[in-house]
Motif scaffolding. Structure first.
Motif, PDB file in Angstrom:
ATOM      1  N   ASP A  81      13.621   4.739   2.161  1.00  0.00           N
ATOM      2  CA  ASP A  81      13.189   4.117   0.917  1.00  0.00           C
ATOM      3  C   ASP A  81      11.663   4.152   0.904  1.00  0.00           C
ATOM      4  OD1 ASP A  81      12.314   2.233  -1.049  1.00  0.00           O
ATOM      5  OD2 ASP A  81      14.262   1.227  -0.959  1.00  0.00           O
ATOM      6  N   ARG A  82      11.102   4.845  -0.075  1.00  0.00           N
ATOM      7  CA  ARG A  82       9.647   4.986  -0.170  1.00  0.00           C
ATOM      8  C   ARG A  82       9.073   4.205  -1.350  1.00  0.00           C
ATOM      9  NH1 ARG A  82       7.439   9.655   2.630  1.00  0.00           N
ATOM     10  NH2 ARG A  82       9.056  10.774   3.757  1.00  0.00           N
ATOM     11  N   SER A  83       9.854   3.279  -1.906  1.00  0.00           N
ATOM     12  CA  SER A  83       9.401   2.563  -3.113  1.00  0.00           C
ATOM     13  C   SER A  83       8.192   1.665  -2.814  1.00  0.00           C
ATOM     14  CB  SER A  83      10.535   1.743  -3.717  1.00  0.00           C
ATOM     15  OG  SER A  83      11.055   0.835  -2.771  1.00  0.00           O
ATOM     16  N   ARG A  84       8.197   1.000  -1.661  1.00  0.00           N
ATOM     17  CA  ARG A  84       7.052   0.180  -1.228  1.00  0.00           C
ATOM     18  C   ARG A  84       6.917   0.371   0.274  1.00  0.00           C
ATOM     19  NH1 ARG A  84       7.882  -5.889  -2.726  1.00  0.00           N
ATOM     20  NH2 ARG A  84       9.760  -5.496  -1.524  1.00  0.00           N
ATOM     21  N   GLY A  85       5.974   1.205   0.699  1.00  0.00           N
ATOM     22  CA  GLY A  85       5.901   1.540   2.118  1.00  0.00           C
ATOM     23  C   GLY A  85       6.934   2.610   2.433  1.00  0.00           C
ATOM     24  N   TYR A  86       7.216   2.801   3.715  1.00  0.00           N
ATOM     25  CA  TYR A  86       8.175   3.827   4.118  1.00  0.00           C
ATOM     26  C   TYR A  86       9.188   3.207   5.082  1.00  0.00           C
ATOM     27  CZ  TYR A  86       9.949   8.276   5.976  1.00  0.00           C
ATOM     28  OH  TYR A  86      10.754   9.324   6.365  1.00  0.00           O
ATOM     29  N   TYR A  87      10.378   2.973   4.552  1.00  0.00           N
ATOM     30  CA  TYR A  87      11.472   2.379   5.318  1.00  0.00           C
ATOM     31  C   TYR A  87      12.498   3.471   5.595  1.00  0.00           C
ATOM     32  CZ  TYR A  87       9.704  -2.093   3.488  1.00  0.00           C
ATOM     33  OH  TYR A  87       8.912  -3.170   3.169  1.00  0.00           O
TER      34      TYR A  87
END
Length: 280
Positions: A81-87
């Protein structure tokens, strides 16, 4: 719709089997929970009618050593998930680990993220306990507490991105079992709304201090102390084994603040990079 999880190891196994001219290959497509046989046809790995991976697609997966791909409904997408940061979820020889902006959120060196989280739960949880799990991540400690016989586990995670990834992680499936309650929100804020003496044990595995210093504060430790029953137990992950061994000012500071909050029997647990404590 079935989900298949591919990463460097099982993609390599499929490529090797194709190169040898085999008609099938035995691999795990649920991140090392189980194994099954899949057919190899027309130089492809056939997962089912809708999901076939060509040699080129398998080679792409092999190249991305720290990535897991979810294959479903004819699509192949990385578990990130790259929506806020990189998870993202990253593969290991056992359960996947959570990585946030390049930082591993589990103890994985020489062990397995699920195993190390289970060891943390064992430090505090006894059969029949009502358990509070702060900063639950992929939920491994909460699941371990449930398996240890906890009567109820309340597990809190702040990040919707993490909750989204764990909803796709087969190792987190048991969070849906009866007796585990999942809440999304801030442990720092939610703990204030909880009744005093309402838990027998607390597992506290916060992000590192630079990201969430308030979760290492005396004020927060006082809240943990308040919600614990008499003889209640805490395990608090603090990070960095070398720091724990040397008794750095950081871990000493954690211990001082726990004592100031009222905790007794505070012990460094070096192999789990944390401390255990008790409310007497």
């Amino acid at each position: 719709m079935p989900n298949y999880y591919l990463h460097t190891t099982n993609a390599k196994q499929a490529l090797e089997a194709i190169a040898k001219g085999q008609s099938c290959v035995r691999i795990s497509v649920d991140l090392n929970i189980s194994e099954q046989d899949f057919s190899l046809s027309d130089q492809s790995l056939v997962l089912d009618e809708d999901n076939r991976l060509s040699i080129d697609e398998l080679k792409k997966i092999v190249k991305k050593t720290q990535r897991i791909y979810l294959c479903s409904d004819g699509d192949m997408v990385p578990l990130e998930d790259r929506s806020r940061g990189y998870y993202k979820l990253a593969p290991t020889a056992g359960s996947p680990l959570l990585e946030i902006s390049g930082v591993k959120m589990h103890i994985s060196k020489g062990t397995d993220p699920f195993v190390s989280a289970s060891e943390m739960a064992k430090q505090a949880v006894r059969k029949g306990d009502k358990v509070l799990d702060c900063c639950s991540g992929l939920g491994y400690a909460a699941i371990a507490a449930h398996r240890l016989g906890a009567s109820e586990v309340l597990t809190i995670e702040l990040s919707p991105e993490v909750m989204g990834l764990r909803a796709q992680n087969p190792w987190s499936n048991d969070l849906g079992k009866e007796g585990i309650v999942q809440r999304q929100g801030s442990s720092y804020e939610l703990i204030r709304t909880m009744d005093a003496a309402s838990f027998d044990s607390v597992i506290h595995d916060p992000p590192r201090f630079s990201l969430a210093g308030e979760l290492y504060s005396e004020e927060f430790y006082r809240q943990i102390f308040r919600v614990l029953r008499r003889d209640g137990r805490l395990f608090h992950y603090t990070g960095n084994p070398h720091v724990i061994k040397k008794g750095s000012s950081f871990v000493d500071g954690v211990i001082r603040r726990l004592k100031a909050a009222g905790f007794k029997n505070i012990v460094k647990v070096e192999h789990l990079m944390g401390v255990s404590a008790q409310k007497k």
